[in-house]
Design a protein around this motif. Structure first.
Motif, PDB file in Angstrom:
ATOM      1  N   LYS A  12       0.843  -1.205   0.000  1.00 49.00           N
ATOM      2  CA  LYS A  12       0.000   0.000   0.000  1.00 49.00           C
ATOM      3  C   LYS A  12       0.872   1.246   0.000  1.00 49.00           C
ATOM      4  O   LYS A  12       0.577   2.220  -0.692  1.00 49.00           O
ATOM      5  CB  LYS A  12      -0.920   0.029   1.224  1.00 49.00           C
ATOM      6  CG  LYS A  12      -2.080  -0.916   1.159  1.00 49.00           C
ATOM      7  CD  LYS A  12      -2.874  -0.816   2.454  1.00 49.00           C
ATOM      8  CE  LYS A  12      -3.869  -1.928   2.604  1.00 49.00           C
ATOM      9  NZ  LYS A  12      -4.591  -1.858   3.887  1.00 49.00           N
ATOM     10  N   SER A  13       1.954   1.225   0.772  1.00 49.68           N
ATOM     11  CA  SER A  13       2.838   2.390   0.828  1.00 49.68           C
ATOM     12  C   SER A  13       3.525   2.614  -0.518  1.00 49.68           C
ATOM     13  O   SER A  13       3.739   3.751  -0.931  1.00 49.68           O
ATOM     14  CB  SER A  13       3.867   2.243   1.942  1.00 49.68           C
ATOM     15  OG  SER A  13       4.829   1.260   1.625  1.00 49.68           O
ATOM     16  N   LEU A  14       3.873   1.548  -1.208  1.00 48.85           N
ATOM     17  CA  LEU A  14       4.492   1.675  -2.534  1.00 48.85           C
ATOM     18  C   LEU A  14       3.501   2.181  -3.581  1.00 48.85           C
ATOM     19  O   LEU A  14       3.880   2.873  -4.524  1.00 48.85           O
ATOM     20  CB  LEU A  14       5.047   0.322  -2.999  1.00 48.85           C
ATOM     21  CG  LEU A  14       6.253  -0.243  -2.274  1.00 48.85           C
ATOM     22  CD1 LEU A  14       6.619  -1.595  -2.866  1.00 48.85           C
ATOM     23  CD2 LEU A  14       7.428   0.705  -2.359  1.00 48.85           C
ATOM     24  N   ALA A  91      11.890 -11.424 -13.584  1.00 47.96           N
ATOM     25  CA  ALA A  91      12.787 -10.527 -12.848  1.00 47.96           C
ATOM     26  C   ALA A  91      12.022  -9.777 -11.761  1.00 47.96           C
ATOM     27  O   ALA A  91      11.591  -8.649 -11.962  1.00 47.96           O
ATOM     28  CB  ALA A  91      13.429  -9.541 -13.811  1.00 47.96           C
ATOM     29  N   PRO A  92      11.840 -10.382 -10.579  1.00 46.01           N
ATOM     30  CA  PRO A  92      11.120  -9.690  -9.501  1.00 46.01           C
ATOM     31  C   PRO A  92      11.861  -8.435  -9.041  1.00 46.01           C
ATOM     32  O   PRO A  92      13.068  -8.458  -8.867  1.00 46.01           O
ATOM     33  CB  PRO A  92      11.052 -10.719  -8.376  1.00 46.01           C
ATOM     34  CG  PRO A  92      11.636 -11.974  -8.898  1.00 46.01           C
ATOM     35  CD  PRO A  92      12.246 -11.710 -10.221  1.00 46.01           C
ATOM     36  N   LYS A  93      11.111  -7.334  -8.898  1.00 48.88           N
ATOM     37  CA  LYS A  93      11.689  -6.051  -8.495  1.00 48.88           C
ATOM     38  C   LYS A  93      11.353  -5.723  -7.042  1.00 48.88           C
ATOM     39  O   LYS A  93      12.161  -5.161  -6.331  1.00 48.88           O
ATOM     40  CB  LYS A  93      11.162  -4.920  -9.388  1.00 48.88           C
ATOM     41  CG  LYS A  93      11.510  -5.075 -10.840  1.00 48.88           C
ATOM     42  CD  LYS A  93      10.812  -4.008 -11.654  1.00 48.88           C
ATOM     43  CE  LYS A  93      10.800  -4.412 -13.110  1.00 48.88           C
ATOM     44  NZ  LYS A  93       9.762  -3.772 -13.856  1.00 48.88           N
ATOM     45  N   ILE A  94      10.131  -6.046  -6.631  1.00 49.45           N
ATOM     46  CA  ILE A  94       9.670  -5.688  -5.289  1.00 49.45           C
ATOM     47  C   ILE A  94      10.011  -6.824  -4.332  1.00 49.45           C
ATOM     48  O   ILE A  94       9.646  -7.978  -4.559  1.00 49.45           O
ATOM     49  CB  ILE A  94       8.148  -5.428  -5.290  1.00 49.45           C
ATOM     50  CG1 ILE A  94       7.814  -4.263  -6.218  1.00 49.45           C
ATOM     51  CG2 ILE A  94       7.653  -5.164  -3.876  1.00 49.45           C
ATOM     52  CD1 ILE A  94       6.331  -4.037  -6.408  1.00 49.45           C
ATOM     53  N   GLU A  95      10.708  -6.480  -3.256  1.00 50.98           N
ATOM     54  CA  GLU A  95      11.036  -7.470  -2.232  1.00 50.98           C
ATOM     55  C   GLU A  95      10.144  -7.228  -1.024  1.00 50.98           C
ATOM     56  O   GLU A  95      10.224  -6.193  -0.377  1.00 50.98           O
ATOM     57  CB  GLU A  95      12.508  -7.353  -1.845  1.00 50.98           C
ATOM     58  CG  GLU A  95      12.967  -8.500  -0.975  1.00 50.98           C
ATOM     59  CD  GLU A  95      14.468  -8.514  -0.771  1.00 50.98           C
ATOM     60  OE1 GLU A  95      14.871  -8.898   0.325  1.00 50.98           O
ATOM     61  OE2 GLU A  95      15.201  -8.115  -1.692  1.00 50.98           O
ATOM     62  N   LEU A  96       9.285  -8.192  -0.760  1.00 48.93           N
ATOM     63  CA  LEU A  96       8.333  -8.070   0.344  1.00 48.93           C
ATOM     64  C   LEU A  96       9.004  -8.378   1.683  1.00 48.93           C
ATOM     65  O   LEU A  96       9.968  -9.147   1.741  1.00 48.93           O
ATOM     66  CB  LEU A  96       7.175  -9.070   0.159  1.00 48.93           C
ATOM     67  CG  LEU A  96       6.254  -8.820  -1.009  1.00 48.93           C
ATOM     68  CD1 LEU A  96       5.231  -9.951  -1.101  1.00 48.93           C
ATOM     69  CD2 LEU A  96       5.544  -7.499  -0.871  1.00 48.93           C
TER      70      LEU A  96
END
Length: 101
Positions: A12-14, A91-96
């Protein structure tokens, strides 16, 4: 993949500074929109979609249907907008944040 509340809050913040890239109108959910959303999720991972006033479907139901068809997660539904997340296969960009065991 289910999101934890911490992961959902992070997404949500992103999503606060991204604009909707798709609009669902009176023709509601078409296969072309579903396909385009699927492609966009692969490239961006996190997208925002707006539902126009002339669409009479419930945004929560539309979000659930799109998420099911694209194998993504509904992050949030606010009014006539919803946010979807799906990690990229290539290519995952967002790291949870890690989920607690």
């Amino acid at each position: 993949m289910d999101l934890t509340s911490k992961q959902r809050a992070y997404l949500k913040s992103l999503s606060g500074n991204i604009d909707p890239i798709f609009q669902i109108g009176k023709s509601s959910l078409t296969p072309a929109i579903t396909s385009a959303v699927d492609d966009a999720l692969e490239k961006r991972e996190l997208i925002k979609i707006s539902v126009l006033k002339n669409c009479f479907d419930d945004p929560r139901e539309l979000a659930a249907i799109v998420a099911e068809r694209t194998h993504s997660n509904v992050v949030q539904v606010i009014g006539k907008r919803f946010i979807l997340y799906r990690p990229s296969k290539k290519a995952p960009k967002i790291e949870l944040p890690p989920a607690k065991p």
